[in-house]
Design an enzyme around this catalytic site. Structure first.
Site, PDB file in Angstrom:
ATOM      1  N   CYS A  52       6.100  -0.089   7.661  1.00  0.00           N
ATOM      2  CA  CYS A  52       5.638   1.001   6.692  1.00  0.00           C
ATOM      3  C   CYS A  52       6.933   1.630   5.800  1.00  0.00           C
ATOM      4  O   CYS A  52       7.762   1.691   6.462  1.00  0.00           O
ATOM      5  CB  CYS A  52       5.300   2.416   7.565  1.00  0.00           C
ATOM      6  N   LEU A  53       6.482   1.873   4.474  1.00  0.00           N
ATOM      7  CA  LEU A  53       7.524   2.213   3.672  1.00  0.00           C
ATOM      8  C   LEU A  53       8.041   3.672   4.288  1.00  0.00           C
ATOM      9  O   LEU A  53       9.397   3.770   3.827  1.00  0.00           O
ATOM     10  CB  LEU A  53       7.194   2.690   2.277  1.00  0.00           C
ATOM     11  N   HIS A 108      -4.229   1.022   7.738  1.00  0.00           N
ATOM     12  CA  HIS A 108      -3.160   1.779   7.688  1.00  0.00           C
ATOM     13  C   HIS A 108      -2.967   2.786   6.551  1.00  0.00           C
ATOM     14  O   HIS A 108      -2.406   3.838   7.081  1.00  0.00           O
ATOM     15  CB  HIS A 108      -1.982   0.437   7.380  1.00  0.00           C
ATOM     16  N   GLU A 109      -3.421   2.694   5.596  1.00  0.00           N
ATOM     17  CA  GLU A 109      -3.356   3.665   4.452  1.00  0.00           C
ATOM     18  C   GLU A 109      -4.089   4.950   4.722  1.00  0.00           C
ATOM     19  O   GLU A 109      -3.748   6.099   4.539  1.00  0.00           O
ATOM     20  CB  GLU A 109      -3.515   3.262   3.002  1.00  0.00           C
ATOM     21  N   HIS A 157      -2.537   7.249   7.051  1.00  0.00           N
ATOM     22  CA  HIS A 157      -1.703   8.164   6.649  1.00  0.00           C
ATOM     23  C   HIS A 157      -2.565   9.317   6.129  1.00  0.00           C
ATOM     24  O   HIS A 157      -1.871  10.571   6.364  1.00  0.00           O
ATOM     25  CB  HIS A 157      -1.170   7.623   5.301  1.00  0.00           C
ATOM     26  N   GLY A 177       1.008  -1.268   0.174  1.00  0.00           N
ATOM     27  CA  GLY A 177       0.090  -0.125   0.051  1.00  0.00           C
ATOM     28  C   GLY A 177       0.854   1.244   0.067  1.00  0.00           C
ATOM     29  O   GLY A 177       2.009   1.026   0.407  1.00  0.00           O
TER      30      GLY A 177
HETATM   31 NI    NI Z   1       2.440   3.421   5.546  1.00  0.00          NI
END
Ligand code: NI
Length: 170
Positions: free
Chosen positions: A89-90, A131-132, A135, A45
């Site tokens: 998370c990226l 999660h997204e 953000h 994601g």
């Molecule tokens: Ni993330």
């Protein structure tokens, strides 16, 4: 085009994200770039603020080859069942910790054609959507981990923030 992923400490991850008012080629291009970026770094994601774009957009590929492009999401119902599951998370590389979240949910959003979509999601789809969506509220998963886990990664986070601020020249 591959976006550079904004990392922990970058203010863009904490900014307010605006609703998309018009779904046009510009928005579709951003979504395509987000998918390309997510796949390049093997994520499941990616939310727009992670690409430095403060709009209410994210993409998720929780099953290989099945991509959902999500615009102006709205969560309308959560399950009572809560699952504690490890996330990463990226934007917070190298940290993986458990986060408690509802197991399933109902969501409304617009797709890239501007069509209204209403879906019930569970398992990894529900997890990734939550999660997204966080953000888009300026929330990172490390904000939600247990205090003990948070203490274990606090130094790592502090260093990451310093590195990020140095990188963006702040
Ligand atoms: Ni993330």
């Amino acid at each position: 085009m591959i976006y550079e992923i904004r990392t922990y400490g970058d203010p863009v991850l904490r900014n307010k994200n605006e609703d998309v008012k018009k779904i046009d080629d510009n928005i579709r291009e951003i979504l395509d770039n987000m998918v390309e970026t997510m796949r390049e770094i093997s994520g499941i994601g990616l939310a727009a603020p992670q690409a430095g774009i403060n709009l209410r957009l994210f993409v998720v590929e929780a099953e290989e080859g099945v991509v959902k492009k999500v615009i102006n999401p709205e969560f309308i119902e959560y399950s009572k069942e809560i699952i504690d599951y490890e996330e990463g998370c990226l934007s917070v590389p190298g940290i993986h910790k458990k986060v408690k979240r509802p197991e399933s949910l109902k969501v409304k959003y617009l797709n890239e054609k501007g069509e209204k979509v209403e879906e019930e999601l569970d398992n990894l789809w529900a997890r990734a959507f939550q999660h997204e969506n966080d953000h888009l509220e300026g929330i990172l998963f490390v904000d939600k981990i247990a205090p003990v886990a948070k203490r274990l990664v606090s130094k790592k986070l502090l260093n990451m923030k310093k590195e990020t601020l140095k990188k963006i020249g702040k």
